[in-house]
Design a protein around this motif. Structure first.
Motif, PDB file in Angstrom:
ATOM      1  N   GLN A 159       0.648  -1.142   0.076  1.00  0.00           N
ATOM      2  CA  GLN A 159      -0.049  -0.118   0.071  1.00  0.00           C
ATOM      3  C   GLN A 159       0.966   1.256  -0.070  1.00  0.00           C
ATOM      4  OE1 GLN A 159      -0.213  -2.595   2.367  1.00  0.00           O
ATOM      5  NE2 GLN A 159      -0.210  -1.664   4.328  1.00  0.00           N
ATOM      6  N   ASP A 160       2.100   1.045   0.081  1.00  0.00           N
ATOM      7  CA  ASP A 160       3.132   2.239   0.080  1.00  0.00           C
ATOM      8  C   ASP A 160       3.791   2.445  -1.042  1.00  0.00           C
ATOM      9  OD1 ASP A 160       2.459   3.107   2.911  1.00  0.00           O
ATOM     10  OD2 ASP A 160       3.743   1.711   3.696  1.00  0.00           O
ATOM     11  N   ILE A 161       3.456   1.587  -2.077  1.00  0.00           N
ATOM     12  CA  ILE A 161       4.075   1.561  -3.287  1.00  0.00           C
ATOM     13  C   ILE A 161       3.225   2.778  -4.086  1.00  0.00           C
ATOM     14  CG2 ILE A 161       4.418   0.523  -5.690  1.00  0.00           C
ATOM     15  CD1 ILE A 161       6.303  -0.411  -3.439  1.00  0.00           C
ATOM     16  N   HIS A 162       3.917   3.865  -4.952  1.00  0.00           N
ATOM     17  CA  HIS A 162       3.223   4.539  -5.616  1.00  0.00           C
ATOM     18  C   HIS A 162       3.219   4.362  -6.924  1.00  0.00           C
ATOM     19  CE1 HIS A 162       2.662   7.376  -2.226  1.00  0.00           C
ATOM     20  NE2 HIS A 162       4.099   7.136  -1.885  1.00  0.00           N
ATOM     21  N   HIS A 163       2.081   3.837  -7.514  1.00  0.00           N
ATOM     22  CA  HIS A 163       1.965   3.338  -8.932  1.00  0.00           C
ATOM     23  C   HIS A 163       1.541   4.787  -9.595  1.00  0.00           C
ATOM     24  CE1 HIS A 163       2.169  -0.750  -7.789  1.00  0.00           C
ATOM     25  NE2 HIS A 163       1.263  -0.431  -6.817  1.00  0.00           N
ATOM     26  N   ILE A 164       2.232   5.008 -10.941  1.00  0.00           N
ATOM     27  CA  ILE A 164       2.105   6.353 -11.357  1.00  0.00           C
ATOM     28  C   ILE A 164       1.333   6.248 -12.912  1.00  0.00           C
ATOM     29  CG2 ILE A 164       3.649   8.277 -12.700  1.00  0.00           C
ATOM     30  CD1 ILE A 164       3.998   7.591  -9.531  1.00  0.00           C
ATOM     31  N   TYR A 165       0.344   6.912 -13.054  1.00  0.00           N
ATOM     32  CA  TYR A 165      -0.412   7.064 -14.223  1.00  0.00           C
ATOM     33  C   TYR A 165      -0.494   8.453 -14.910  1.00  0.00           C
ATOM     34  CZ  TYR A 165      -1.350   2.189 -13.267  1.00  0.00           C
ATOM     35  OH  TYR A 165      -1.230   0.909 -13.166  1.00  0.00           O
ATOM     36  N   LEU A 166       0.316   8.811 -15.923  1.00  0.00           N
ATOM     37  CA  LEU A 166       0.140  10.112 -16.433  1.00  0.00           C
ATOM     38  C   LEU A 166      -0.693  10.233 -17.823  1.00  0.00           C
ATOM     39  CD1 LEU A 166       4.058  10.391 -16.455  1.00  0.00           C
ATOM     40  CD2 LEU A 166       2.556  11.124 -14.689  1.00  0.00           C
ATOM     41  N   ARG A 167      -0.886  11.299 -17.895  1.00  0.00           N
ATOM     42  CA  ARG A 167      -1.793  11.660 -19.304  1.00  0.00           C
ATOM     43  C   ARG A 167      -3.218  11.043 -19.340  1.00  0.00           C
ATOM     44  NH1 ARG A 167       2.129  13.881 -23.682  1.00  0.00           N
ATOM     45  NH2 ARG A 167       0.341  13.331 -24.985  1.00  0.00           N
ATOM     46  N   ASP A 168      -3.402  10.547 -20.440  1.00  0.00           N
ATOM     47  CA  ASP A 168      -4.730   9.656 -20.768  1.00  0.00           C
ATOM     48  C   ASP A 168      -4.785   8.429 -19.739  1.00  0.00           C
ATOM     49  OD1 ASP A 168      -5.895  11.608 -22.139  1.00  0.00           O
ATOM     50  OD2 ASP A 168      -5.320  10.632 -24.061  1.00  0.00           O
ATOM     51  N   ALA A 169      -3.438   7.996 -19.382  1.00  0.00           N
ATOM     52  CA  ALA A 169      -3.490   6.599 -18.601  1.00  0.00           C
ATOM     53  C   ALA A 169      -4.102   6.866 -17.309  1.00  0.00           C
ATOM     54  CB  ALA A 169      -1.980   6.131 -18.712  1.00  0.00           C
ATOM     55  N   VAL A 170      -4.368   7.873 -16.745  1.00  0.00           N
ATOM     56  CA  VAL A 170      -4.839   7.988 -15.698  1.00  0.00           C
ATOM     57  C   VAL A 170      -6.136   7.078 -15.387  1.00  0.00           C
ATOM     58  CG1 VAL A 170      -3.995  10.092 -14.979  1.00  0.00           C
ATOM     59  CG2 VAL A 170      -6.087  10.227 -16.018  1.00  0.00           C
ATOM     60  N   GLN A 171      -6.962   7.032 -16.461  1.00  0.00           N
ATOM     61  CA  GLN A 171      -8.210   6.433 -16.704  1.00  0.00           C
ATOM     62  C   GLN A 171      -8.134   4.872 -16.479  1.00  0.00           C
ATOM     63  OE1 GLN A 171     -10.123   6.130 -20.905  1.00  0.00           O
ATOM     64  NE2 GLN A 171      -8.181   7.467 -20.942  1.00  0.00           N
ATOM     65  N   LEU A 172      -6.836   4.385 -16.511  1.00  0.00           N
ATOM     66  CA  LEU A 172      -6.739   2.907 -16.548  1.00  0.00           C
ATOM     67  C   LEU A 172      -6.900   2.509 -15.075  1.00  0.00           C
ATOM     68  CD1 LEU A 172      -3.454   2.270 -18.641  1.00  0.00           C
ATOM     69  CD2 LEU A 172      -5.724   1.835 -19.150  1.00  0.00           C
ATOM     70  N   ARG A 173      -6.318   3.240 -14.028  1.00  0.00           N
ATOM     71  CA  ARG A 173      -6.470   3.045 -12.603  1.00  0.00           C
ATOM     72  C   ARG A 173      -6.710   4.139 -11.838  1.00  0.00           C
ATOM     73  NH1 ARG A 173      -4.528  -1.836 -10.691  1.00  0.00           N
ATOM     74  NH2 ARG A 173      -5.802  -1.245  -8.914  1.00  0.00           N
ATOM     75  N   PRO A 174      -8.074   4.659 -11.895  1.00  0.00           N
ATOM     76  CA  PRO A 174      -8.514   5.861 -11.073  1.00  0.00           C
ATOM     77  C   PRO A 174      -8.345   5.409  -9.622  1.00  0.00           C
ATOM     78  CG  PRO A 174     -10.344   4.927 -12.322  1.00  0.00           C
ATOM     79  CD  PRO A 174      -8.955   4.222 -12.831  1.00  0.00           C
ATOM     80  N   ASP A 175      -8.499   4.100  -8.921  1.00  0.00           N
ATOM     81  CA  ASP A 175      -8.473   3.753  -7.849  1.00  0.00           C
ATOM     82  C   ASP A 175      -6.957   3.963  -7.291  1.00  0.00           C
ATOM     83  OD1 ASP A 175      -7.831   1.591  -9.702  1.00  0.00           O
ATOM     84  OD2 ASP A 175      -7.867   0.279  -8.105  1.00  0.00           O
ATOM     85  N   LEU A 176      -6.150   4.058  -8.017  1.00  0.00           N
ATOM     86  CA  LEU A 176      -4.584   4.246  -7.628  1.00  0.00           C
ATOM     87  C   LEU A 176      -4.000   5.647  -7.574  1.00  0.00           C
ATOM     88  CD1 LEU A 176      -2.800   0.917  -8.941  1.00  0.00           C
ATOM     89  CD2 LEU A 176      -3.892   1.604  -6.779  1.00  0.00           C
ATOM     90  N   GLN A 177      -5.082   6.538  -7.924  1.00  0.00           N
ATOM     91  CA  GLN A 177      -4.398   8.138  -8.181  1.00  0.00           C
ATOM     92  C   GLN A 177      -4.307   8.540  -6.735  1.00  0.00           C
ATOM     93  OE1 GLN A 177      -3.481   9.137 -10.994  1.00  0.00           O
ATOM     94  NE2 GLN A 177      -3.899   7.132 -11.660  1.00  0.00           N
ATOM     95  N   LEU A 178      -3.313   9.370  -6.459  1.00  0.00           N
ATOM     96  CA  LEU A 178      -2.984   9.978  -5.342  1.00  0.00           C
ATOM     97  C   LEU A 178      -4.346  10.891  -5.069  1.00  0.00           C
ATOM     98  CD1 LEU A 178       0.810  10.673  -5.590  1.00  0.00           C
ATOM     99  CD2 LEU A 178      -0.285   8.747  -4.345  1.00  0.00           C
ATOM    100  N   THR A 179      -4.625  10.969  -3.616  1.00  0.00           N
ATOM    101  CA  THR A 179      -5.566  11.885  -3.433  1.00  0.00           C
ATOM    102  C   THR A 179      -5.021  13.530  -3.804  1.00  0.00           C
ATOM    103  OG1 THR A 179      -4.801  11.910  -1.185  1.00  0.00           O
ATOM    104  CG2 THR A 179      -6.880  10.415  -1.661  1.00  0.00           C
ATOM    105  N   LYS A 180      -3.885  13.582  -3.395  1.00  0.00           N
ATOM    106  CA  LYS A 180      -3.203  14.859  -3.633  1.00  0.00           C
ATOM    107  C   LYS A 180      -2.381  14.730  -4.936  1.00  0.00           C
ATOM    108  CE  LYS A 180       0.414  17.606  -1.709  1.00  0.00           C
ATOM    109  NZ  LYS A 180       1.433  17.504  -0.943  1.00  0.00           N
ATOM    110  N   LYS A 181      -2.682  15.892  -5.817  1.00  0.00           N
ATOM    111  CA  LYS A 181      -2.036  15.952  -7.039  1.00  0.00           C
ATOM    112  C   LYS A 181      -0.611  16.087  -6.903  1.00  0.00           C
ATOM    113  CE  LYS A 181      -5.383  16.050 -10.330  1.00  0.00           C
ATOM    114  NZ  LYS A 181      -5.510  15.047 -11.451  1.00  0.00           N
TER     115      LYS A 181
END
Length: 126
Positions: free
Chosen positions: A101-123
């Protein structure tokens, strides 16, 4: 402990420079947000969708000092109908003391839609 860090991004065009630059940007954020050092990396797998073939995205690693001996492999993503186009995905396997749970998976640009559940609450400043 061995953990995997996921990341994905997209590009606008099948262009060598854009693919390398965006892969570099993605890898930089994966490394920064997870405090990864080259010696901790087991391997990196990078896939691209069928509409990208202008270059090997692994070339982006050549811009990182000390990462010469990190094993990296490029491959084709499965061509699923209606999948996100022009997408680059990365799986970086590392030695770390972080919990899953402490690993930060990174989704940029249009790829944010692939795993919205893993997006950080703070930009972040990506």
């Amino acid at each position: 402990m061995i953990r995997a860090i996921r990341g994905a991004t997209t590009v606008n065009d099948n262009d060598e420079r854009e693919i390398i630059d965006e892969t570099k940007r993605l890898l930089t954020e994966m490394i920064r947000q997870n405090d990864v050092h080259a010696e901790d990396v087991v391997s990196i797998l990078i896939s691209m969708t069928d509409d990208l073939n202008a270059t090997f995205p692994a070339k982006a690693l050549r811009h990182f000092d000390g990462w010469t001996y990190v094993p990296v492999m490029c491959m084709r993503e499965i061509n699923v109908p209606h999948a996100l186009p022009k997408c680059i995905r990365v799986m970086m396997t590392v030695h770390t003391k972080r919990s899953q749970q402490d690993i930060h998976h990174i989704y940029l640009r249009d790829a944010v839609q692939l795993r919205p559940d893993l997006q950080l609450t703070k930009k972040s400043d990506i």
